[in-house]
Design a protein around this motif. Sequence first.
Motif, PDB file in Angstrom:
ATOM      1  N   ARG A  71       0.833  -1.204   0.000  1.00  0.00           N
ATOM      2  CA  ARG A  71       0.000   0.000   0.000  1.00  0.00           C
ATOM      3  C   ARG A  71       0.866   1.252   0.000  1.00  0.00           C
ATOM      4  NH1 ARG A  71      -3.516   1.550   4.839  1.00  0.00           N
ATOM      5  NH2 ARG A  71      -3.998   3.483   3.781  1.00  0.00           N
ATOM      6  N   LYS A  72       1.943   1.192   0.778  1.00  0.00           N
ATOM      7  CA  LYS A  72       2.801   2.378   0.925  1.00  0.00           C
ATOM      8  C   LYS A  72       3.506   2.717  -0.381  1.00  0.00           C
ATOM      9  CE  LYS A  72       6.185   4.724   3.588  1.00  0.00           C
ATOM     10  NZ  LYS A  72       6.373   5.266   4.879  1.00  0.00           N
ATOM     11  N   PRO A  76       2.808   7.019  -0.647  1.00  0.00           N
ATOM     12  CA  PRO A  76       3.981   7.277   0.192  1.00  0.00           C
ATOM     13  C   PRO A  76       3.654   8.030   1.480  1.00  0.00           C
ATOM     14  CG  PRO A  76       4.055   8.593  -1.828  1.00  0.00           C
ATOM     15  CD  PRO A  76       2.907   7.654  -1.973  1.00  0.00           C
ATOM     16  N   HIS A  77       2.442   8.619   1.576  1.00  0.00           N
ATOM     17  CA  HIS A  77       2.083   9.355   2.788  1.00  0.00           C
ATOM     18  C   HIS A  77       1.646   8.434   3.925  1.00  0.00           C
ATOM     19  CE1 HIS A  77       2.641  13.056   0.689  1.00  0.00           C
ATOM     20  NE2 HIS A  77       1.775  12.706  -0.246  1.00  0.00           N
ATOM     21  N   LEU A  78       1.455   7.168   3.628  1.00  0.00           N
ATOM     22  CA  LEU A  78       1.108   6.203   4.675  1.00  0.00           C
ATOM     23  C   LEU A  78       2.288   6.076   5.648  1.00  0.00           C
ATOM     24  CD1 LEU A  78      -0.612   3.856   5.870  1.00  0.00           C
ATOM     25  CD2 LEU A  78       0.470   2.356   4.199  1.00  0.00           C
ATOM     26  N   GLU A 100       9.962  -0.251   4.032  1.00  0.00           N
ATOM     27  CA  GLU A 100       8.862   0.738   4.028  1.00  0.00           C
ATOM     28  C   GLU A 100       8.505   1.202   5.436  1.00  0.00           C
ATOM     29  OE1 GLU A 100       8.778  -2.175   2.495  1.00  0.00           O
ATOM     30  OE2 GLU A 100       8.615  -1.758   0.346  1.00  0.00           O
ATOM     31  N   LEU A 101       9.012   0.512   6.471  1.00  0.00           N
ATOM     32  CA  LEU A 101       8.696   0.911   7.849  1.00  0.00           C
ATOM     33  C   LEU A 101       9.232   2.311   8.145  1.00  0.00           C
ATOM     34  CD1 LEU A 101       9.365  -2.335   9.892  1.00  0.00           C
ATOM     35  CD2 LEU A 101       7.296  -0.946  10.044  1.00  0.00           C
ATOM     36  N   VAL A 120       9.242  11.183  12.628  1.00  0.00           N
ATOM     37  CA  VAL A 120       8.895  10.537  11.357  1.00  0.00           C
ATOM     38  C   VAL A 120       8.288  11.558  10.398  1.00  0.00           C
ATOM     39  CG1 VAL A 120       7.335   8.855  10.281  1.00  0.00           C
ATOM     40  CG2 VAL A 120       8.622   8.230  12.335  1.00  0.00           C
ATOM     41  N   PHE A 121       7.367  12.383  10.902  1.00  0.00           N
ATOM     42  CA  PHE A 121       6.709  13.367  10.035  1.00  0.00           C
ATOM     43  C   PHE A 121       7.707  14.419   9.544  1.00  0.00           C
ATOM     44  CE2 PHE A 121       2.633  12.432  12.651  1.00  0.00           C
ATOM     45  CZ  PHE A 121       2.404  11.287  11.901  1.00  0.00           C
ATOM     46  N   ALA A 122       8.828  14.571  10.278  1.00  0.00           N
ATOM     47  CA  ALA A 122       9.882  15.497   9.828  1.00  0.00           C
ATOM     48  C   ALA A 122      10.780  14.848   8.777  1.00  0.00           C
ATOM     49  CB  ALA A 122      10.709  15.955  11.020  1.00  0.00           C
ATOM     50  N   GLY A 123      10.471  13.596   8.406  1.00  0.00           N
ATOM     51  CA  GLY A 123      11.209  12.958   7.312  1.00  0.00           C
ATOM     52  C   GLY A 123      12.220  11.924   7.735  1.00  0.00           C
TER      53      GLY A 123
END
Length: 451
Positions: A71-72, A76-78, A100-101, A120-123
Amino acid sequence: MTASHRRYHITTFGCQMNKADSERMAGIMEDMGFQWSPLPEEADVVLYNTCTIRDNAEQKVYSYLGRQAKRKQENPHLTLVLAGCVAQQEGEALLRRVPELDLVMGPQYANQLDSLLEQVFAGNQVVATDPVHIMEDITKPRRDSSVSAWVNVIYGCNERCTYCVVPGVRGVEQSRTPEAIRAEMESLGEQGFREVTLLGQNIDAYGRDLPGSKPDGSHRHTFTDLLYAVHDVPGIERIRFATSHPRYFTERLIRACAELPKVCEHFHIPFQSGDNDVLKAMGRGYTHQKYRRIVQTIREAMPDAAISADAIVGFPGETEAQFEQTLQLVADLEFDLLNTAAYSPRPGTPAAHWDGQVPEAVKQDRLQRLNHLVNQKAADRSQRYLGRTETVLVEAVNPKNPDQVMGRTRGNRLTFFTGSIAELQGQIVAVKITQVRPFSLTGEALIPVSP
């Protein structure tokens, strides 16, 4: 999409403790503004809280993860999170199995899910399986030593060198507070330790993440400020630090090292390559000219300073001419010690997938040629010690000669001399150097210069 419109899903495997952890993590997600989704396929953050007790549960986890990994690839936003005991047991290896983790976290991190997700949200791709969180960390003294101790000052790394797995494994930079570092050093001083090495993957980045700034807009906490803040800790006679990054190495830090008597004149500053195009491909963010200026500035302030470094040969695309630029830099700068390595592709790093991988035989040939030059230059640098008196902090018995003790000069040169470890361990002794080798010295004790 704002957090309030985003959805999360948690699937729990295993025992009651896992279920309790999942409830805590669900509460954190809702505090962050996420809404529960009963179906993983409809969630933006999918978290599997795992158990290693039974193999079939573990296999089921991998099967579920495989579905979400597919799915990811389309979305890619998953965000994919693996928590719990499988995460703790497998750690970094999970990233090789399921690249993908986004986040792998042990059970003790359940109450820190929000800060880990922010990373994680910061990349960042984050592995959080260390036994304790950094602020409660009690750094252990260096193994087998009652004289020298390591003290971590910053964890993680925000750099993105194209050959390195550290940022993904260690997470983003987290500085400890100056108060916590000083308290730990005071405790070490009380326990009888005489030397502390301040550690960070990129120590010059220390303090960038701590709150506060000075009136001129600069950071309130820099590594240089930290040196001034801990310099007078009772009992600690020597302070070292590693590892420095040329991009952030400042003249102010050099001045502090020259001014502060406890800070040893030893700098470990990796350059990795002497060629600007290779440095650019590595993502290092400086030129060989800048690196040379740093070494020149150090030697102007402290002519006797010891400088060690790291270098990589055979980086993808490196030509013979580019490798010769590395040889030239080593010949010109004459390091006291150089850690050398042939490039090795690391899973999950950009350079591992590039064209132009250098054949193994070529890498080994270059490594041998570089090591030969390093030994020559280190032998030349050692000559300056012959006949001089150096102060040596005695650490242990010479394992090859029980009549001798060994310790290090301020420039970190290993030094042997005749003496009793029972009398001399932890003492700083004046030693007249009688023999020099490329990476170590032998001498004769004069008198102890500290109690």
